[in-house]
Every structure is written in C-alpha cells, then in structure tokens.
Design a protein around this motif. Structure first.
Motif, PDB file in Angstrom:
ATOM      1  N   LEU A 221       5.672  -9.737   9.678  1.00  9.94           N
ATOM      2  CA  LEU A 221       4.446  -8.944   9.475  1.00  9.94           C
ATOM      3  C   LEU A 221       3.267  -9.868   8.551  1.00  9.94           C
ATOM      4  O   LEU A 221       2.531  -9.078   8.082  1.00  9.94           O
ATOM      5  N   LEU A 222       3.268 -11.030   8.734  1.00 13.93           N
ATOM      6  CA  LEU A 222       2.289 -11.733   7.898  1.00 13.93           C
ATOM      7  C   LEU A 222       1.001 -11.579   8.568  1.00 13.93           C
ATOM      8  O   LEU A 222      -0.196 -11.923   7.794  1.00 13.93           O
ATOM      9  N   ASP A 223       0.697 -11.209   9.814  1.00 13.71           N
ATOM     10  CA  ASP A 223      -0.366 -10.863  10.147  1.00 13.71           C
ATOM     11  C   ASP A 223      -0.712  -9.386  10.301  1.00 13.71           C
ATOM     12  O   ASP A 223      -1.725  -8.845  10.868  1.00 13.71           O
ATOM     13  N   TRP A 224      -0.258  -8.855   9.350  1.00 12.56           N
ATOM     14  CA  TRP A 224      -0.369  -7.372   9.080  1.00 12.56           C
ATOM     15  C   TRP A 224      -1.648  -6.949   9.084  1.00 12.56           C
ATOM     16  O   TRP A 224      -2.347  -7.498   8.196  1.00 12.56           O
ATOM     17  N   LYS A 225      -2.188  -5.723   9.749  1.00 11.10           N
ATOM     18  CA  LYS A 225      -3.727  -5.426   9.779  1.00 11.10           C
ATOM     19  C   LYS A 225      -3.689  -3.793   8.960  1.00 11.10           C
ATOM     20  O   LYS A 225      -4.784  -3.223   9.192  1.00 11.10           O
ATOM     21  N   GLY A 226      -2.726  -3.318   8.689  1.00 16.74           N
ATOM     22  CA  GLY A 226      -2.538  -1.917   8.236  1.00 16.74           C
ATOM     23  C   GLY A 226      -1.914  -0.855   9.214  1.00 16.74           C
ATOM     24  O   GLY A 226      -1.840  -1.071  10.311  1.00 16.74           O
TER      25      GLY A 226
ATOM     26  N   PHE B 249      -8.962   6.544   7.818  1.00 18.45           N
ATOM     27  CA  PHE B 249      -9.737   5.631   8.200  1.00 18.45           C
ATOM     28  C   PHE B 249     -10.046   4.592   6.959  1.00 18.45           C
ATOM     29  O   PHE B 249     -10.869   3.550   7.299  1.00 18.45           O
ATOM     30  N   GLN B 250      -9.375   4.763   6.031  1.00 17.10           N
ATOM     31  CA  GLN B 250      -9.309   3.705   4.876  1.00 17.10           C
ATOM     32  C   GLN B 250      -8.326   2.582   5.479  1.00 17.10           C
ATOM     33  O   GLN B 250      -8.495   1.341   4.685  1.00 17.10           O
ATOM     34  N   SER B 251      -7.340   2.752   6.430  1.00 15.35           N
ATOM     35  CA  SER B 251      -6.557   1.785   6.949  1.00 15.35           C
ATOM     36  C   SER B 251      -7.424   0.580   7.539  1.00 15.35           C
ATOM     37  O   SER B 251      -8.320   1.140   8.490  1.00 15.35           O
ATOM     38  N   PRO B 252      -7.262  -0.579   7.206  1.00 13.67           N
ATOM     39  CA  PRO B 252      -8.016  -1.651   8.088  1.00 13.67           C
ATOM     40  C   PRO B 252      -7.722  -1.990   9.468  1.00 13.67           C
ATOM     41  O   PRO B 252      -8.279  -2.927   9.893  1.00 13.67           O
ATOM     42  N   SER B 253      -6.588  -1.251  10.067  1.00 19.42           N
ATOM     43  CA  SER B 253      -6.318  -1.754  11.227  1.00 19.42           C
ATOM     44  C   SER B 253      -7.108  -1.409  12.257  1.00 19.42           C
ATOM     45  O   SER B 253      -7.968  -0.479  12.195  1.00 19.42           O
TER      46      SER B 253
ATOM     47  N   PRO C  65       6.920  -1.952  14.447  1.00 19.68           N
ATOM     48  CA  PRO C  65       8.508  -1.952  13.900  1.00 19.68           C
ATOM     49  C   PRO C  65       8.752  -0.926  13.206  1.00 19.68           C
ATOM     50  O   PRO C  65       7.695  -0.034  12.540  1.00 19.68           O
ATOM     51  N   ASN C  66       9.768  -0.848  12.593  1.00 19.40           N
ATOM     52  CA  ASN C  66      10.228   0.194  11.580  1.00 19.40           C
ATOM     53  C   ASN C  66       9.822  -0.312  10.119  1.00 19.40           C
ATOM     54  O   ASN C  66      11.097  -0.336   9.232  1.00 19.40           O
ATOM     55  N   ALA C  67       8.639  -0.389  10.016  1.00 18.50           N
ATOM     56  CA  ALA C  67       8.131  -0.542   8.665  1.00 18.50           C
ATOM     57  C   ALA C  67       7.200   0.641   8.203  1.00 18.50           C
ATOM     58  O   ALA C  67       6.166   0.564   8.112  1.00 18.50           O
ATOM     59  N   ASP C  68       7.966   1.462   7.499  1.00 23.09           N
ATOM     60  CA  ASP C  68       7.404   2.741   7.107  1.00 23.09           C
ATOM     61  C   ASP C  68       6.279   2.634   6.286  1.00 23.09           C
ATOM     62  O   ASP C  68       6.662   1.621   5.398  1.00 23.09           O
ATOM     63  N   ALA C  69       5.134   3.055   6.335  1.00 17.14           N
ATOM     64  CA  ALA C  69       4.200   3.157   5.570  1.00 17.14           C
ATOM     65  C   ALA C  69       3.230   1.879   6.016  1.00 17.14           C
ATOM     66  O   ALA C  69       1.948   2.056   5.937  1.00 17.14           O
ATOM     67  N   LEU C  70       3.872   0.679   6.213  1.00 14.17           N
ATOM     68  CA  LEU C  70       2.817  -0.365   6.512  1.00 14.17           C
ATOM     69  C   LEU C  70       2.279  -0.254   7.842  1.00 14.17           C
ATOM     70  O   LEU C  70       1.172  -0.697   8.239  1.00 14.17           O
ATOM     71  N   CYS C  71       2.990   0.438   8.827  1.00 14.10           N
ATOM     72  CA  CYS C  71       2.681   0.517  10.317  1.00 14.10           C
ATOM     73  C   CYS C  71       2.491   2.107  10.536  1.00 14.10           C
ATOM     74  O   CYS C  71       1.917   2.244  11.478  1.00 14.10           O
TER      75      CYS C  71
END
Length: 486
Positions: free
Chosen positions: A94-99, A145-149, A354-360
């Motif tokens: 998730l190095l290109d993670w966007k929120g 909406f604070q998430s930058p995704s 993926p199973n990345a709780d809180a990050l995704c």
C-alpha cells in the motif's frame, strides 16, 4: 542430502542453486504450488520442482522460456526484473495508499429480526436511544470527508437501517452536498433485510444512486430457520424486495443490480447446490457465501450452528462447482469471495480494499464511536472496545490513524509479520484478521497452528488453485474478472 519434514521432497544443496529465487511452496497431490512476492504462481510436478531446486532449470529450459514461463514469473534469481518486483511491492504494501475509502455507518442497533447467527448484537425496536441522531450523522460525514481518498463508499448497516431512514436520507444528502466541493467518486450502499422496503425507498435509492444488498440464506425453509421475523415470513419479504428492485430495473430505472449474502450455518453445509440454484434462480449474478464468525449470537449458539474449517472448504468447493456448471450452461453468476481472491491471484491486484483495518476502511457506531473495522465495532457491542479508536466530533482523521490500536492491528494483519504466514504459499493473496485473532485467541497475532481463520483461508485457496489447474474451470473463473468494477 536432507529430507524436508513438510514435503518429503529432497532438498539438495548444489552449486547451481543460486538460480532459485525467493518463493514459497505447498505440496498439493502430485503437484507443488510455488508462489512469490510478485504474486505469481506455478504448479510444478514433483520432478520439475526437484529440477528447479537443484538449479537444473536455466534460462533455456522449456519451463523457463516464453509467456507464462518461470523467467516471466520472476522465479529465476539471475533473471529477475526489479521494476516488476518494485511495482508488486508498492501494491502489496500500500505504498500508493490514498486513505480509507470504505466507511460503514450504523444508523441504528434496532432490528425487527432475531437471526440465529446475528453478529450485530441488535436491540429491541423500542430502543430508540440506539438510533444515530442527525447531529452525530453530520459529524460522521464531516469525519469521512477528512479522508484524502479520491473514492468514498458509505455503507449503511444496523440493526435494520430503514428503521432510521430519516438519518440515512440525511447522510446521503449531506454527503452529496459536501462532495460538490470535494469532487470525490462517491457511492452509497444500503444493507437491509428488505422487510421495510417500499416503492418510496426504491425510488429514492434510484434518485440518489444508492445500491442494495440483503441476506438470503437459500431455499425458504433454510432461510426462515436462520432469519426469524416474528411479524412475517422473512423469505417472502426478501424475495419480494429483490423482485421489486429487479422490476424497476427492467422498466429502465437506473439502479444497480441488487446483491444478496448467504450466511453459512451448519444447516447449510449439505445444501450447497440448492443454495446456488435458489440465488441464481432469483436472477442474482453475485452469489456471496459468508462463513460464520464466533461473534454475537453466533458465538453463543456455536454448538448448534457452527462448523470447522474443513467442513466449510468442502461446502465452498461444491458452491464453486455448481457455479462453474451454471456458467457453462450460459447462466451469468459468480461468487464474490472467489472474485476477490482471483483478482489477487490472476491480476496481482486488490478489489475495494485489502484487510488493512483503518487504513482502507473505518466503521462508525450509532453514537459516533469510530472503530478500525466493522468487526471491531461488533465486538464493542459485546462489551470489548479494544478496536475503538476515536469519536466523530471529537477526534480528527489524523488522530484516528495514529491510534496505537491501528498501528498494532496493521502489524498483526501483515502476513510478513506472522512466522507461519511468511512461509505459506498463499501469503501473496491471503488476509489476516486481527479482530478474529483477538476474539478467539486473545491476541492480535493469534496462534496460527490452531487458528480457525487460517484453516478456513487455506481451505478456500486449496479449492481455488485446484480449480485453476482445470482448463475448463479456469476459463470460467477468469471470465468472472469482468465483474471487478461493479
């Protein structure tokens, strides 16, 4: 020479062994499945695997050359393409993670059903104190909406969300208003038992781009045994709701196709083909079978409705075989869990998260409390608030993601931080559930030699890779990738 305790295959040390790249393996019958960090896999005969380990397979070998060969799949160390490996690392880690992009909002804990396996620990209809207020809903949307995704999915769950429909409508309207400036890709999903589904709700959903998902556990007797509604016949209600939405679609309504989830109990195990025929016969293309987790009512009734990992794997194999047969007859249908893993296996990608709780993904309770995931919220309803990381209106987005539980959960969810997972052939595709580990084994990391989650996942992957070795079955499974953008 030494003999591997796990495989009984000889593992010699020879000068040409430097040709062997990093890989994990699993012996499956007469074949050895090898996988690597790039997400590639190959099924080798025992003799070819021996040749691979001894370095006998070089760049000119038939198995190494050409499309789909061991060179292209990054299994020969002196032929590695580091640009490919770097890209795989970016995606996997998730190095290109966007929120966080999936946000589960529970607008009420009230429900008019008393399902035998309910994970949600619902409350009586009179408990309006367990409804989300408009003000809390506003604070939840502000936090989402604070998430930058660039893409946001808001899913309404409960309880039964339609028991607090005014707040559902408020959240959709307010999120749309916020999005006029944010300009995100915004989606909504309503997960409902359909007992309160009216023409007005369906028309509103069409106008606002809200998709529907419900629960349907199979034929009428099985469904009604699992899902109890004292005020009516739950099978008749859910099928009437499905037909209502499907009829509107036939009339040209711009509605997504409805989806249904089959929760698998012990009573479901001998009826896999019936379940598939029931759901596909109702015009459902997505067949989703969900194994039970020991949370909520399901934990208390486990001796009556629970089962082991091997039993679920046998059931799942029959579900897949039934769907493959239907596809060969021209029926369009797929299984969602298989699709998620096929995207990872065949395309080295992820579907939704993926199973990345809180990050995704994040979950929001009726009172505004925020959790790393929906499963963590369910535990809180049982009195265990370990996965609570903040509260809408009080916590900032940055504070949520900096919470110690988030950090610990992400470490525990990484297969590379689990000794047995690190060695597993299914490592590139699998997921670890810290919530399941915490609930069943009192540790985020779990004890994987006796972990039911691990057993279930191993069984599912065994079934999938066995079907992928059959050319006809693989052709069907590959065709399911067309559904990945739905």
């Amino acid at each position: 020479m030494r003999v591997s305790r796990l495989t009984e295959l000889e593992t010699p040390s020879v000068p040409k062994a430097e040709r062997v790249a990093q890989h994990n393996f699993r012996v499956r019958g007469s074949k050895v499945l090898v996988t690597n960090e790039a997400g590639e896999f190959a099924a080798l005969s025992a003799e070819d695997y021996r040749r691979y380990l001894t370095g006998e397979i070089g760049p000119d070998d038939t198995l190494a050359k050409g499309p789909g060969g061991l060179i292209q799949k990054e299994f020969l160390r002196d032929q590695l393409d580091f640009r490919v490996l770097a890209g795989a690392s970016v995606d996997k880690n998730l190095l290109d993670w966007k929120g966080p992009n999936v946000h589960t909002v529970v607008v009420t804990l009230r429900c008019n059903f008393k399902c035998a396996y309910c994970h949600a620990s619902v409350v009586d209809l009179s408990r309006t104190d367990k409804d989300m207020s408009v003000e809390t809903a506003r604070q939840v949307v502000e936090l989402i909406f604070q998430s930058p995704s660039p893409s946001l999915m808001i899913e309404f769950q409960g309880g039964e969300p339609l028991l607090n429909w005014p707040v559902v409508k408020f959240i959709v309207a307010y999120a749309r208003k916020k999005n006029e400036a944010a300009k995100r890709s915004l989606h909504f999903g309503l997960i409902s038992n359909f007992s309160l589904l009216t023409d007005e709700v369906v028309a509103w959903a069409e106008e606002n781009g809200v998709s529907f998902c419900t629960s349907l556990d199979g034929p009428e007797d099985l469904h009604n045994r699992n899902r109890i509604h004292l005020g009516g016949n739950t099978y008749q209600e859910v099928t009437a709701g499905l037909r209502k939405i499907q009829e509107r679609r036939r009339q040209g309504a711009k509605l997504d196709a409805p989806n249904a989830i089959c929760t698998v109990t012990r009573q479901s195990l001998p009826r896999a083909r019936e379940i598939v025929e029931e759901l596909s016969g109702l015009g459902l293309e997505r067949i989703q079978v969900g194994p039970l987790d020991p949370i909520g009512f399901a934990a208390r009734a486990w001796d009556k409705i629970g089962y082991g990992a091997e039993e679920f794997a046998a059931f799942y194999a029959e579900v897949l075989d039934s769907l493959i047969e239907l596809n060969r007859k021209g029926v369009k249908a797929y299984e969602k869990m298989a699709l998620i893993f096929l995207i990872r296996i065949l395309e080295k990608g992820h579907w939704r998260f993926p199973n990345a709780d809180a990050l995704c993904r994040l979950a929001y309770n009726h009172d505004g409390d925020v959790y790393t995931c929906e499963e963590g919220r369910l535990l809180a309803n049982e009195g265990d608030e370990f996965f609570k990381i903040g509260r809408a209106g009080e916590s900032s987005y940055a504070e949520l993601l900096d919470h110690p539980t988030v950090r610990a959960s992400l470490m525990a969810a990484s297969p590379n931080c689990q000794p047995l997972c690190f060695q597993c052939a299914y490592n590139p595709y699998c997921t670890v559930s810290p919530v399941f580990n915490h609930r069943t084994q009192a540790s985020l990391w779990g004890q994987f030699t006796s972990n039911a989650w691990c057993g279930k996942m191993m069984g599912i992957f065994d079934v999938l890779f066995e079907r992928l070795e059959d050319p006809e079955a693989r052709k069907v499974l590959e065709s399911w990738l067309e559904y990945k953008d739905r």
